[in-house]
Design a protein around this motif. Structure first.
Motif, PDB file in Angstrom:
ATOM      1  N   UNK A 134      -7.523  -5.118  -4.058  1.00  0.00           N
ATOM      2  CA  UNK A 134      -7.521  -3.786  -3.468  1.00  0.00           C
ATOM      3  C   UNK A 134      -7.581  -3.944  -1.957  1.00  0.00           C
ATOM      4  N   UNK A 135      -6.727  -3.218  -1.244  1.00  0.00           N
ATOM      5  CA  UNK A 135      -6.640  -3.352   0.209  1.00  0.00           C
ATOM      6  C   UNK A 135      -7.459  -2.254   0.896  1.00  0.00           C
ATOM      7  N   UNK A 136      -8.238  -2.667   1.904  1.00  0.00           N
ATOM      8  CA  UNK A 136      -9.002  -1.748   2.744  1.00  0.00           C
ATOM      9  C   UNK A 136      -8.313  -1.709   4.096  1.00  0.00           C
ATOM     10  N   UNK A 137      -7.753  -0.591   4.516  1.00  0.00           N
ATOM     11  CA  UNK A 137      -6.961  -0.571   5.751  1.00  0.00           C
ATOM     12  C   UNK A 137      -7.790  -0.889   6.980  1.00  0.00           C
TER      13      UNK A 137
ATOM     14  N   UNK B 222      -5.826   0.255  -9.847  1.00  0.00           N
ATOM     15  CA  UNK B 222      -4.927   1.241  -9.241  1.00  0.00           C
ATOM     16  C   UNK B 222      -5.448   2.659  -9.449  1.00  0.00           C
ATOM     17  N   UNK B 223      -6.041   2.916 -10.603  1.00  0.00           N
ATOM     18  CA  UNK B 223      -6.600   4.241 -10.842  1.00  0.00           C
ATOM     19  C   UNK B 223      -7.789   4.489  -9.932  1.00  0.00           C
TER      20      UNK B 223
ATOM     21  N   UNK C  35      -8.260   3.104  -6.959  1.00  0.00           N
ATOM     22  CA  UNK C  35      -7.709   3.300  -5.620  1.00  0.00           C
ATOM     23  C   UNK C  35      -7.152   4.710  -5.452  1.00  0.00           C
ATOM     24  N   UNK C  36      -6.537   5.228  -6.486  1.00  0.00           N
ATOM     25  CA  UNK C  36      -6.003   6.585  -6.418  1.00  0.00           C
ATOM     26  C   UNK C  36      -7.127   7.602  -6.283  1.00  0.00           C
ATOM     27  N   UNK C  37      -8.193   7.446  -7.050  1.00  0.00           N
ATOM     28  CA  UNK C  37      -9.318   8.373  -6.957  1.00  0.00           C
ATOM     29  C   UNK C  37      -9.964   8.341  -5.579  1.00  0.00           C
ATOM     30  N   UNK C  38     -10.102   7.147  -5.007  1.00  0.00           N
ATOM     31  CA  UNK C  38     -10.718   7.020  -3.683  1.00  0.00           C
ATOM     32  C   UNK C  38      -9.823   7.627  -2.609  1.00  0.00           C
TER      33      UNK C  38
END
Length: 427
Positions: free
Chosen positions: A93-96, A289-290, A292-295
């Motif tokens: 998971x990537x944190x910008x 992915x789910x 990440x979408x919720x966040x």
């Protein structure tokens, strides 16, 4: 700190162009709930100096030392509060983050391509069980894990070691991405777990005589080739939009079902036979992915120049997301937006401290100028105070120091307060 965190969470669903806008007088951005709970200067001061670890105790081997106490606390809480499920996936998971830092990475093909990489173990519904901010070699990781399983897969084995004892004995199923290797699949099987994951061509054992990828690209969509090793690990190569290789210790080829794909050649949708291990991989691999979408729906929008700030707000967002999923698991069918708003409103109302109203001097009671002179509308001029000195503004509703004065009244007055001071009004 509760009020500070609540304002951060509010910025995820009530966005403003600047963090100071909540306290502005303009009605289009002003938020009375925020302004009544905390003063603007206090919020800005707290946002400059939050610390999770003391600066005099620096661990040079740990690049995340500034956030390590918070990371360790959340890792422990996520594991202790997890609801046991059968299917879990392990993914990146990537944190910008776009500033300079040694742990920042660029991954082509990701939706967020630049930032910190977090190795996450998620339930298939999206609950974050455990995570680790990737920094090459983690200070908590065992050295032999990296040599045996690779740097990307080693955090997964370390996370399995940290699972609660009541969960370790369950027959869990794990799904992972392209860092799958034969050693990792054997390790999971020895612990009583099932493992399924996509494999790069260079990770396929040399004694596994699968058709080369370059040859299978010329075959029709739906073509299949597979082998089974002596350790009951099946490795299959299947032609979809591209050639995909999957290794598994629990799923086999059967049953084969049809998957709908669009054919560029026939200009229509066609049915393609898909083996079972590819079907199970697609079905259970979407937990990260789910999450990440919720966040991303209501993630904190306030930015900061500190290198650790993006990780800090990511930790807050995933904590709220996990808490929301735990609330839903109890039968409370609440949306994530309603859940976040409930947290924010509770914190601001329960812990907010209303700012003190500044005391206003009664008009003309403490005035240093008689009313007959102040309101006679004759000979009042504004001028600079000699020798660059300052005087306190005499207007009742101003407490600033100014360099201008009224020549006739011989008092300090701001330019903006000059007219209001000399115009009589009924209050």
């Amino acid at each position: 700190m509760r009020i500070f965190i609540a304002i951060l969470l509010m910025s995820g669903y009530n966005r403003v162009p600047d963090k100071r806008a909540y306290w502005e007088d303009c009605e289009d951005v002003h938020n009375p709930m925020v302004s009544r709970a905390m003063r603007k200067n206090r919020f800005l001061e707290i946002s400059k100096f939050p610390h999770c670890a003391p600066n005099n105790d620096i661990n040079e081997k740990d690049a995340m030392y500034k956030l390590r106490p918070l990371i360790a606390f959340l890792q422990r809480k996520f594991r202790d509060l997890m609801i046991s499920k059968k299917y879990y996936d392990y993914d990146e998971s990537m944190i910008p983050y776009y500033g300079p830092h040694g742990c920042k990475e660029f991954i082509r093909g990701k939706f967020i391509r630049v930032g910190y990489k977090a190795c996450c173990l998620n339930a298939s519904q999206g609950y974050l069980v455990d995570f680790d901010i990737y920094q090459g070699k983690s200070p908590e990781e065992k050295e032999d894990y990296g040599k045996k399983f690779g740097k990307c897969a080693a955090p997964l084995v370390h996370m399995l070691d940290r699972l609660p004892e009541n969960v370790k004995t369950l027959p869990l199923m794990f799904y992972f991405d392209l860092f799958t290797g034969l050693n990792l699949l054997k390790e999971l099987k020895s612990r009583g777990y099932g493992g399924t994951g996509t494999m790069r061509e260079n990770r396929v054992p040399k004694d596994c005589s699968l058709k080369p990828v370059i040859n299978m690209k010329k075959e029709a969509r739906g073509s299949l080739d597979y082998r089974t090793s002596n350790d009951d690990v099946i490795i299959a190569r299947w032609v979809d939009n591209s050639v995909v290789t999957v290794g598994s210790t629990v799923h086999g080829i059967e049953p084969v079902i049809n998957a709908t794909r669009y054919s560029q050649k026939h200009k229509k949708r066609i049915q393609v036979p898909r083996p079972n291990l590819f079907t199970q991989y697609n079905k259970n691999m979407g937990g990260t992915d789910r999450r990440d979408q919720n966040v991303s729906l209501y993630q904190i929008s306030f930015r900061n120049k500190k290198w650790w700030w993006s990780i800090f707000i990511w930790l807050l967002d995933v904590s709220v997301c996990n808490a929301w999923m735990l609330a839903r698991s109890t039968g409370d069918d609440v949306s994530q937006l309603t859940f976040r708003r409930t947290i924010v409103q509770t914190y601001l109302k329960r812990y907010g401290v209303a700012p003190m109203t500044p005391r206003v001097r009664p008009i003309n009671v403490f005035s240093r100028v008689a009313m007959e002179i102040r309101y006679d509308n004759t000979g009042h001029y504004v001028a600079w105070i000699p020798n660059q000195k300052r005087r306190r503004c005499a207007y009742e509703y101003c407490s600033s120091s100014t360099r201008t004065e009224c020549v006739k009244c011989d008092i300090g007055l701001c330019v903006g307060c000059f007219l209001d001071f000399h115009v009589y009004r009924e209050y």
